[in-house]
Design an enzyme around this catalytic site. Sequence first.
Site, PDB file in Angstrom:
ATOM      1  N   ARG A 140      -7.209  13.089  10.380  1.00  0.00           N
ATOM      2  CA  ARG A 140      -6.994  11.817  11.073  1.00  0.00           C
ATOM      3  C   ARG A 140      -8.321  11.113  11.308  1.00  0.00           C
ATOM      4  O   ARG A 140      -9.240  11.672  11.904  1.00  0.00           O
ATOM      5  CB  ARG A 140      -6.272  12.057  12.403  1.00  0.00           C
ATOM      6  CG  ARG A 140      -5.807  10.779  13.085  1.00  0.00           C
ATOM      7  CD  ARG A 140      -4.828  11.090  14.202  1.00  0.00           C
ATOM      8  NE  ARG A 140      -5.473  11.704  15.350  1.00  0.00           N
ATOM      9  CZ  ARG A 140      -5.883  11.023  16.427  1.00  0.00           C
ATOM     10  NH1 ARG A 140      -5.726   9.707  16.470  1.00  0.00           N
ATOM     11  NH2 ARG A 140      -6.433  11.644  17.434  1.00  0.00           N
TER      12      ARG A 140
ATOM     13  N   THR B 126       3.548   5.175   9.096  1.00  0.00           N
ATOM     14  CA  THR B 126       3.227   4.032   8.242  1.00  0.00           C
ATOM     15  C   THR B 126       3.459   4.333   6.771  1.00  0.00           C
ATOM     16  O   THR B 126       3.467   3.421   5.949  1.00  0.00           O
ATOM     17  CB  THR B 126       1.751   3.634   8.416  1.00  0.00           C
ATOM     18  OG1 THR B 126       0.916   4.713   7.956  1.00  0.00           O
ATOM     19  CG2 THR B 126       1.433   3.346   9.877  1.00  0.00           C
ATOM     20  N   GLY B 127       3.624   5.604   6.437  1.00  0.00           N
ATOM     21  CA  GLY B 127       3.817   5.990   5.045  1.00  0.00           C
ATOM     22  C   GLY B 127       2.522   6.265   4.310  1.00  0.00           C
ATOM     23  O   GLY B 127       2.536   6.668   3.141  1.00  0.00           O
TER      24      GLY B 127
ATOM     25  N   LYS C 154      -4.410  17.112   6.020  1.00  0.00           N
ATOM     26  CA  LYS C 154      -4.526  15.738   6.499  1.00  0.00           C
ATOM     27  C   LYS C 154      -5.577  15.657   7.596  1.00  0.00           C
ATOM     28  O   LYS C 154      -5.543  16.423   8.555  1.00  0.00           O
ATOM     29  CB  LYS C 154      -3.178  15.236   7.020  1.00  0.00           C
ATOM     30  CG  LYS C 154      -3.221  13.787   7.485  1.00  0.00           C
ATOM     31  CD  LYS C 154      -1.832  13.190   7.609  1.00  0.00           C
ATOM     32  CE  LYS C 154      -1.095  13.666   8.821  1.00  0.00           C
ATOM     33  NZ  LYS C 154       0.198  12.967   9.005  1.00  0.00           N
TER      34      LYS C 154
ATOM     35  N   GLY D 236      11.202  -8.292  33.270  1.00  0.00           N
ATOM     36  CA  GLY D 236      10.697  -7.074  32.643  1.00  0.00           C
ATOM     37  C   GLY D 236      11.166  -5.762  33.226  1.00  0.00           C
ATOM     38  O   GLY D 236      10.958  -4.711  32.627  1.00  0.00           O
ATOM     39  N   GLU D 237      11.789  -5.780  34.408  1.00  0.00           N
ATOM     40  CA  GLU D 237      12.219  -4.535  35.031  1.00  0.00           C
ATOM     41  C   GLU D 237      13.525  -4.026  34.413  1.00  0.00           C
ATOM     42  O   GLU D 237      14.339  -4.801  33.911  1.00  0.00           O
ATOM     43  CB  GLU D 237      12.404  -4.734  36.539  1.00  0.00           C
ATOM     44  CG  GLU D 237      11.101  -4.995  37.270  1.00  0.00           C
ATOM     45  CD  GLU D 237      11.296  -5.098  38.774  1.00  0.00           C
ATOM     46  OE1 GLU D 237      12.455  -5.022  39.243  1.00  0.00           O
ATOM     47  OE2 GLU D 237      10.286  -5.262  39.485  1.00  0.00           O
TER      48      GLU D 237
ATOM     49  N   ASP E  77       1.045  17.406   5.342  1.00  0.00           N
ATOM     50  CA  ASP E  77       0.481  17.689   6.659  1.00  0.00           C
ATOM     51  C   ASP E  77       0.714  19.156   7.002  1.00  0.00           C
ATOM     52  O   ASP E  77       1.853  19.621   7.038  1.00  0.00           O
ATOM     53  CB  ASP E  77       1.146  16.792   7.707  1.00  0.00           C
ATOM     54  CG  ASP E  77       0.448  16.840   9.055  1.00  0.00           C
ATOM     55  OD1 ASP E  77      -0.325  17.791   9.295  1.00  0.00           O
ATOM     56  OD2 ASP E  77       0.682  15.930   9.870  1.00  0.00           O
TER      57      ASP E  77
END
Length: 277
Positions: free
Chosen positions: A180, A209-210, A178, A33-34, A155
């Site tokens: 949230r 996400t659209g 918009k 993972g490094e 937005d």
Amino acid sequence: MIIPGSNGFLAVKIARICGENLHLIELEKLKYGEKYVRLTFDVEGEDVYLVNTFHPNPDEIFLENLFVAEALKEYGAKRIYGIFPYIAYSKKGRKLIKGELPPLKVLSKLYDVFEKIYSVNFSGEMDVVNISAAELIGEYFADKLGEKCIVISPDETSEELAKGVAEKLGTDYELMKKIRVDAENVIVSAKKMNLDGYEVLLVDDLIYTGSSMVQAIKIVKRSNAKRIFVSCVHALADMRDLLNIYVSGADEIVATDTVLSYVSKISVAELLAEKVF
């Protein structure tokens, strides 16, 4: 000299446009993972430009950029610049829900090693040279839209983009509102509009996400829009999300190549080369 990071695909275009040397470094994610970073060329006394975009693995790229910059500094680079077309965690005006952390405010403290950072339509809490793609989007749609057209953003935080695109097209713009709800869900609303016979260009800085665009399309369809086009600077949405936008009624979806996407039809390489070099 120009160095591409793991997501530095734009580095090739930029280097060819401005005639700068392009150098590859060793970048590897080890099996445990490094991140492994190694310079394979001399950087002493050089001005170095690191090109990297923060999608689809933003957390890893944040760390990679820091590792590369520190390596360049360690081996004598004169000045280190970051060209980051898309920077994650940067949505302007995003109101925090109780208990949330503003991550970019924390992560930006790590980036003091960079002499200057360049980005496209950036709107977060970080000191960057912000380059707008509004004119490029306007130019793309100039021959597609008729005289009876309008630019609308779902937005309010994308007003600068909407205004810039509208100015390039010589038309007006409107803003929706918009709200949230949580990390991924929003509600889009708008005042009553009469769009009978209008061609509508919906623009936003980025599409996750659209969901916002789908709601915006439904609103303008109810207002009798003739045709609906969708455009953004950073398209993070996957194929399924893009298909939802098309099914909702979009005639075309267009994005820049700050992030490689199925709908990346506008390149910001020349714009970045012009502004940076």
